[in-house]
Every structure is written in structure tokens, then in C-alpha cells.
Design an enzyme around this catalytic site. Structure first.
Site, PDB file in Angstrom:
ATOM      1  N   LYS A  76      -7.212   2.055  -3.181  1.00 48.06           N
ATOM      2  CA  LYS A  76      -6.768   1.388  -1.935  1.00 48.06           C
ATOM      3  C   LYS A  76      -6.720   2.392  -0.780  1.00 48.06           C
ATOM      4  O   LYS A  76      -7.057   2.053   0.356  1.00 48.06           O
ATOM      5  CB  LYS A  76      -5.397   0.738  -2.172  1.00 48.06           C
ATOM      6  CG  LYS A  76      -4.729   0.157  -0.939  1.00 48.06           C
ATOM      7  CD  LYS A  76      -5.477  -1.036  -0.338  1.00 48.06           C
ATOM      8  CE  LYS A  76      -4.710  -1.609   0.848  1.00 48.06           C
ATOM      9  NZ  LYS A  76      -5.532  -2.552   1.625  1.00 48.06           N
ATOM     10  N   THR A  86       0.855  -1.194   0.000  1.00 46.84           N
ATOM     11  CA  THR A  86       0.000   0.000   0.000  1.00 46.84           C
ATOM     12  C   THR A  86       0.890   1.243   0.000  1.00 46.84           C
ATOM     13  O   THR A  86       1.776   1.370   0.843  1.00 46.84           O
ATOM     14  CB  THR A  86      -0.879   0.011   1.261  1.00 46.84           C
ATOM     15  OG1 THR A  86      -1.579  -1.233   1.331  1.00 46.84           O
ATOM     16  CG2 THR A  86      -1.864   1.162   1.238  1.00 46.84           C
TER      17      THR A  86
HETATM   18  N1  LIG Z   1      -1.581  -7.465   6.808  1.00 43.23           N
HETATM   19  C1  LIG Z   1      -2.709  -7.139   6.187  1.00 43.23           C
HETATM   20  O1  LIG Z   1      -3.816  -7.525   6.621  1.00 43.23           O
HETATM   21  C2  LIG Z   1      -2.675  -6.318   4.953  1.00 43.23           C
HETATM   22  C3  LIG Z   1      -1.558  -5.657   4.519  1.00 43.23           C
HETATM   23  N2  LIG Z   1      -1.586  -4.915   3.360  1.00 43.23           N
HETATM   24  C4  LIG Z   1      -0.399  -4.258   2.854  1.00 43.23           C
HETATM   25  O2  LIG Z   1       0.459  -5.280   2.324  1.00 43.23           O
HETATM   26  C5  LIG Z   1       1.822  -4.942   2.534  1.00 43.23           C
HETATM   27  C6  LIG Z   1       2.485  -6.046   3.354  1.00 43.23           C
HETATM   28  O3  LIG Z   1       1.858  -6.102   4.609  1.00 43.23           O
HETATM   29  P1  LIG Z   1       2.180  -7.271   5.645  1.00 43.23           P
HETATM   30  O4  LIG Z   1       2.382  -8.535   4.926  1.00 43.23           O
HETATM   31  O5  LIG Z   1       1.166  -7.158   6.710  1.00 43.23           O
HETATM   32  O6  LIG Z   1       3.564  -6.756   6.232  1.00 43.23           O
HETATM   33  P2  LIG Z   1       4.669  -7.648   6.968  1.00 43.23           P
HETATM   34  O7  LIG Z   1       5.505  -6.698   7.747  1.00 43.23           O
HETATM   35  O8  LIG Z   1       4.059  -8.787   7.679  1.00 43.23           O
HETATM   36  O9  LIG Z   1       5.507  -8.232   5.743  1.00 43.23           O
HETATM   37  C7  LIG Z   1       6.402  -7.469   4.976  1.00 43.23           C
HETATM   38  C8  LIG Z   1       7.619  -8.317   4.698  1.00 43.23           C
HETATM   39  O10 LIG Z   1       8.480  -7.593   3.828  1.00 43.23           O
HETATM   40  C9  LIG Z   1       9.813  -7.912   4.244  1.00 43.23           C
HETATM   41  N3  LIG Z   1      10.728  -6.905   3.726  1.00 43.23           N
HETATM   42  C10 LIG Z   1      10.915  -5.633   4.137  1.00 43.23           C
HETATM   43  N4  LIG Z   1      11.862  -5.041   3.388  1.00 43.23           N
HETATM   44  C11 LIG Z   1      12.279  -5.946   2.490  1.00 43.23           C
HETATM   45  C12 LIG Z   1      13.240  -5.945   1.443  1.00 43.23           C
HETATM   46  N5  LIG Z   1      13.966  -4.846   1.165  1.00 43.23           N
HETATM   47  N6  LIG Z   1      13.390  -7.065   0.721  1.00 43.23           N
HETATM   48  C13 LIG Z   1      12.682  -8.178   0.992  1.00 43.23           C
HETATM   49  N7  LIG Z   1      11.757  -8.249   1.981  1.00 43.23           N
HETATM   50  C14 LIG Z   1      11.552  -7.148   2.708  1.00 43.23           C
HETATM   51  C15 LIG Z   1       9.730  -7.942   5.760  1.00 43.23           C
HETATM   52  O11 LIG Z   1      10.830  -8.633   6.327  1.00 43.23           O
HETATM   53  C16 LIG Z   1       8.409  -8.648   5.970  1.00 43.23           C
HETATM   54  O12 LIG Z   1       8.558 -10.052   6.081  1.00 43.23           O
HETATM   55  C17 LIG Z   1       1.807  -3.578   3.237  1.00 43.23           C
HETATM   56  O13 LIG Z   1       1.954  -2.566   2.292  1.00 43.23           O
HETATM   57  C18 LIG Z   1       0.427  -3.524   3.871  1.00 43.23           C
HETATM   58  O14 LIG Z   1       0.006  -2.182   4.037  1.00 43.23           O
HETATM   59  C19 LIG Z   1      -2.714  -4.846   2.586  1.00 43.23           C
HETATM   60  C20 LIG Z   1      -3.839  -5.496   2.966  1.00 43.23           C
HETATM   61  C21 LIG Z   1      -3.912  -6.266   4.180  1.00 43.23           C
HETATM   62  O1  LIG Z   2      -7.281  -5.903   4.295  1.00 47.41           O
HETATM   63  C1  LIG Z   2      -7.128  -4.710   4.118  1.00 47.41           C
HETATM   64  O2  LIG Z   2      -7.655  -4.067   3.240  1.00 47.41           O
HETATM   65  C2  LIG Z   2      -6.234  -3.935   5.006  1.00 47.41           C
HETATM   66  O3  LIG Z   2      -5.755  -2.962   4.575  1.00 47.41           O
HETATM   67  C3  LIG Z   2      -5.997  -4.313   6.379  1.00 47.41           C
HETATM   68  O4  LIG Z   2      -6.218  -5.625   6.668  1.00 47.41           O
HETATM   69  C4  LIG Z   2      -4.691  -3.845   6.972  1.00 47.41           C
HETATM   70  O5  LIG Z   2      -3.694  -3.485   6.182  1.00 47.41           O
END
Ligand SMILES: NC(=O)C1=CN([C@@H]2O[C@H](COP(=O)(O)OP(=O)(O)OC[C@H]3O[C@@H](n4cnc5c(N)ncnc54)[C@H](O)[C@@H]3O)[C@@H](O)[C@H]2O)C=CC1
Ligand SMILES: O=C(O)C(=O)[C@@H](O)CO
Length: 368
Positions: free
Chosen positions: A241, A165
Site C-alpha cells: 500500500k 493506511t
Molecule cells: N479516502 C480515500 O480515497 C482513501 C482512504 N484510504 C485510507 O483509508 C483510511 C480512512 O480514510 P477516509 O475514510 O478517507 O478517512 P475519513 O477521515 O473520511 O474517515 C475516518 C473516520 O474515522 C473516524 N474515527 C477517527 N477516530 C476514531 C475512533 N477512535 N473511533 C471511531 N472512529 C474514529 C472519523 O471520525 C472518521 O469518520 C485512511 O487510513 C486512508 O488513508 C485508503 C484508500 C482511499
Molecule cells: O485510493 C487510493 O489508493 C488512495 O490511497 C487515495 O484515494 C487516497 O487515500
């Protein structure tokens, strides 16, 4: 302009798409049209153009049993969302390479049948599609254009799906930089949480060139239950988004305030959950996040700091547009306070814990 009608789609192994007799039907990406009209967004409330189409795909069960993917994929960022997306690609038949700066995540991915990669460049070397699910725009830029970045090895005509995002303006800039090198870029933010990521049942809010969509289609099919095609300009997906994030952040803050207030009054919060999820005050976020409070389990499925980021982007966008956003500004302050209290990496339902702590209210698993 009315939104093009979309349809449910049957699993890939069914017969090929029925030829459309109407120009209002989207092009099929995933097998036969089952013939059941899909929800159509009310045109009077939508500014979507003819090209902004929502295709709703089939259920996770169907995805698991029916999809057979093709080709090679790389997933960069094996966190809450990326890990499940990589598994969905694998389940659909892709050969998947995974990279994360967290070596433990790569080891786990390799132990579960993926190919552990040593850098973004190495993961992307043979890939048809690279899915980037790191936290933010700065990390996305690093994995694209950094010293071991994807741009060093990605073959011409391969597609980079950017799912973190981020500010739409930054998405446009990253897309233009990559496209200038002859590679395809799809702005493809995601929604639905870690569980849907693992089920291959995300909502994907995508925009990009027709060529980027065509190349990404099998991977999108493997990861999404609902794919919104929001135009051919990168940045549109990110803009949609951010509207979701405004609402999602406000809803989590409101749900947290409500559940902590209920606990303060001595109500049984498990019963509150049951009653509210059957009542008009419910929201997707109340339903999805409040079980974490009821169970006292703050293992991060989505961390507090994700919303510090996302509501922060909304504030910046709104400030430049001179558009007041006082409700999301208040929600941001609650996420900031929760993060400042040491819970930034915990589940975002921790906002309820903050309310509990400052009011001396007891919640399950968290001493007042
Ligand atoms: N967790 C959720 O429910 C949701 C998250 N998002 C979005 O999705 C994206 C990911 O979110 P999450 O998975 O929750 O975050 P997270 O923090 O769990 O995962 C991100 C991963 O990226 C890795 N990372 C960071 N820098 C890196 C690099 N330079 N090279 C390789 N890996 C790297 C981290 O070590 C981590 O494992 C974010 O932008 C978030 O806003 C969107 C919808 C839902
Ligand atoms: O699912 C989504 O949409 C979200 O953005 C959250 O779950 C948190 O990033």
C-alpha cells in the site's frame, strides 16, 4: 518464482467452483470460476511468491445483484471509505454494526438500516469480522486496545481487518499484539476511493494467516473487486500500500500542477481534462481527481491531510532505509503547503487550488 494464475469469479449464487486441474489456480472464495483467465502480473517484474496471489472478483453490478453475505460484521470509522464499505457489507447480507466518534455518522448509518453502536467494544461484541477504517495507526491502536476497545469483546477466532493506511512495521506490531490474545488479524489496506468503497469494488492489498483469510473471506468478497493475497505475514499488505501511496501522492501533485498551469495559460480546463484523459499524460489520479477542480467542488472524498500522513510515512521509511525519494518529498511539500493554507480537510485536489492561489490563477469556484 512465477505468480499463480488467477481467474475471474462469478457471483456466489452460481454453481460451486470447478475443481482445479492445476496447482497454479487459487482456491475459490466466491462461487464458480467463469473460465476467463485474469490478468497475470508479469513474473519478471514481480517478486511475489507462490503464496502471493491476486484474485480479481466480479463487477460492482454483479456484487450488488449476486452476493449474499453471512454473519455479523462491525465497521469502525464511518468516514469517506468506511461508510461505503459498511453499506457494501450490508448489501451483501451481513448484519452490520457501525461506530464512529462522529455521532452524526452513526446516526446516518442507523437511519439507513445499520445498527448504530456506542463504542468499538460494543460494535465488536457479536461480530465475526471487525473492519477498521479509521485514519491512521494511532486511531487503530485506540479502537483495538483503548478503554472501550475491540480487544475487550471480540470473540476468539473472530477476525480484525485493519484497513487504515499505516507504516508496515506498526501493522506488524498491532497484529502481533492482537494475535497474542487468540484473535485473528488481517492487514487489509484498501485502494480505489470512496466511490469504489460504496460499490463494493475496492482493491484490497491483504496479508495475514490462512485462518484470518478464511474467516474474512465473505467480508472481503463483499467489499472488493480485486483482492490481492500478499502472503501470510501482516505488514506485507501495508508495504504494498505504501508503494501505491508514493505513486498516488506524486500523481495528484503532478495532476494539480498541470491543471493549474493549464488554467494559467488561459486554456479551457474542461477541454484539457478531455484531451489528457485520452493521452499518454493521463493517470488514474488525474482522471479521478481533476473533475473536482473542473467543477470547483472540494468536498473531501480523500482529504489533503491523508497524503500529509501517507507521504510522511514514506519519507520516514525511506530515511531509515537510506533510500532517496526526492520526487515524493516534493509532492509532500505541496500537500503540506495546501494543508498549512487551511485546506487540510478539503479534497486532495485542493493542491491545484494552492498552485492557483500562489500564482494568481483563477480556477472554477475559487477566486484568485
Ligand atoms: N479516502 C480515500 O480515497 C482513501 C482512504 N484510504 C485510507 O483509508 C483510511 C480512512 O480514510 P477516509 O475514510 O478517507 O478517512 P475519513 O477521515 O473520511 O474517515 C475516518 C473516520 O474515522 C473516524 N474515527 C477517527 N477516530 C476514531 C475512533 N477512535 N473511533 C471511531 N472512529 C474514529 C472519523 O471520525 C472518521 O469518520 C485512511 O487510513 C486512508 O488513508 C485508503 C484508500 C482511499
Ligand atoms: O485510493 C487510493 O489508493 C488512495 O490511497 C487515495 O484515494 C487516497 O487515500
Amino acid at each position: 518464482m512465477p505468480l499463480r494464475r488467477s481467474w475471474w469469479r462469478a457471483p456466489r449464487r452460481c454453481s460451486p467452483p470447478r475443481p482445479s486441474s492445476s496447482t497454479s489456480e487459487p482456491t475459490a472464495s466466491r462461487g464458480a470460476i467463469r473460465g476467463r483467465p485474469l490478468m497475470q502480473m508479469p513474473s519478471q517484474r514481480s517478486s511475489l511468491s507462490e503464496d502471493q496471489v491476486m484474485t480479481e472478483q466480479f463487477s460492482p453490478e454483479a456484487a450488488i445483484s449476486g452476493a449474499t453475505g453471512t454473519g455479523r460484521a462491525a465497521v469502525i470509522g464511518l468516514g469517506s471509505m468506511g461508510y461505503g464499505m459498511a453499506q457494501s457489507l450490508k448489501r451483501a447480507g451481513f448484519e452490520v454494526a457501525g461506530f464512529d466518534v462522529n455521532a452524526a455518522a452513526v446516526e446516518r448509518f442507523a437511519a439507513e438500516g445499520g445498527r448504530g453502536a456506542s463504542s468499538p467494544a460494543e460494535a465488536a461484541r457479536d461480530a465475526d469480522v471487525v473492519v477498521s477504517v479509521v485514519v491512521n495507526a494511532a486511531q487503530t491502536e485506540t479502537i483495538l486496545f483503548g478503554p472501550d476497545g475491540v480487544a475487550q469483546t471480540l470473540v476468539d477466532g473472530a477476525v480484525f481487518l485493519s484497513s487504515a493506511t499505516m507504516d508496515p512495521e506498526v501493522a506488524r506490531t498491532l497484529a502481533a499484539r492482537l494475535e497474542a490474545t487468540g484473535r485473528l488479524y488481517l492487514d487489509a489496506p484498501i485502494s480505489g476511493g470512496a466511490q469504489r468503497a460504496a460499490e463494493g469494488a475496492l482493491t484490497i492489498l491483504a496479508s495475514g494467516s490462512p485462518a484470518a483469510f478464511a474467516k474474512a473471506r465473505p467480508a472481503l468478497d463483499a467489499m472488493a473487486a480485486k483482492l490481492y493475497e500478499l502472503g501470510d505475514a501482516p505488514g506485507q499488505g501495508a508495504a504494498f500500500k505504501m508503494i501505491n501511496q508514493l505513486l498516488a501522492g506524486v500523481h495528484i501533485a503532478a495532476a494539480s500542477e498541470a491543471i493549474a498551469f493549464a488554467a494559467r495559460q488561459g486554456l479551457d480546463i474542461a477541454k484539457v481534462y478531455e484531451v489528457i484523459t485520452a493521452s499518454a499524460g493521463n493517470s488514474w489520479m488525474f482522471e479521478n481527481r481533476m473533475p473536482h477542480v473542473v467543477d470547483g467542488d472540494y468536498t473531501p472524498r480523500s482529504a489533503v491531510d491523508i497524503f500529509v500522513k501517507d507521504l510522511g510515512i514514506i519519507q520516514d521509511m525511506a530515511r531509515s532505509a537510506k533510500f532517496p525519494v526526492p520526487v515524493s518529498a516534493a509532492a509532500l511539500q505541496m500537500f503540506l503547503a495546501t494543508s498549512a493554507a487551511g485546506m487540510g480537510r478539503d479534497d486532495d485536489a485542493s493542491v491545484a487550488r494552492l498552485y492557483a492561489r500562489i500564482t494568481g490563477t483563477k480556477l472554477p469556484g475559487d477566486p484568485a
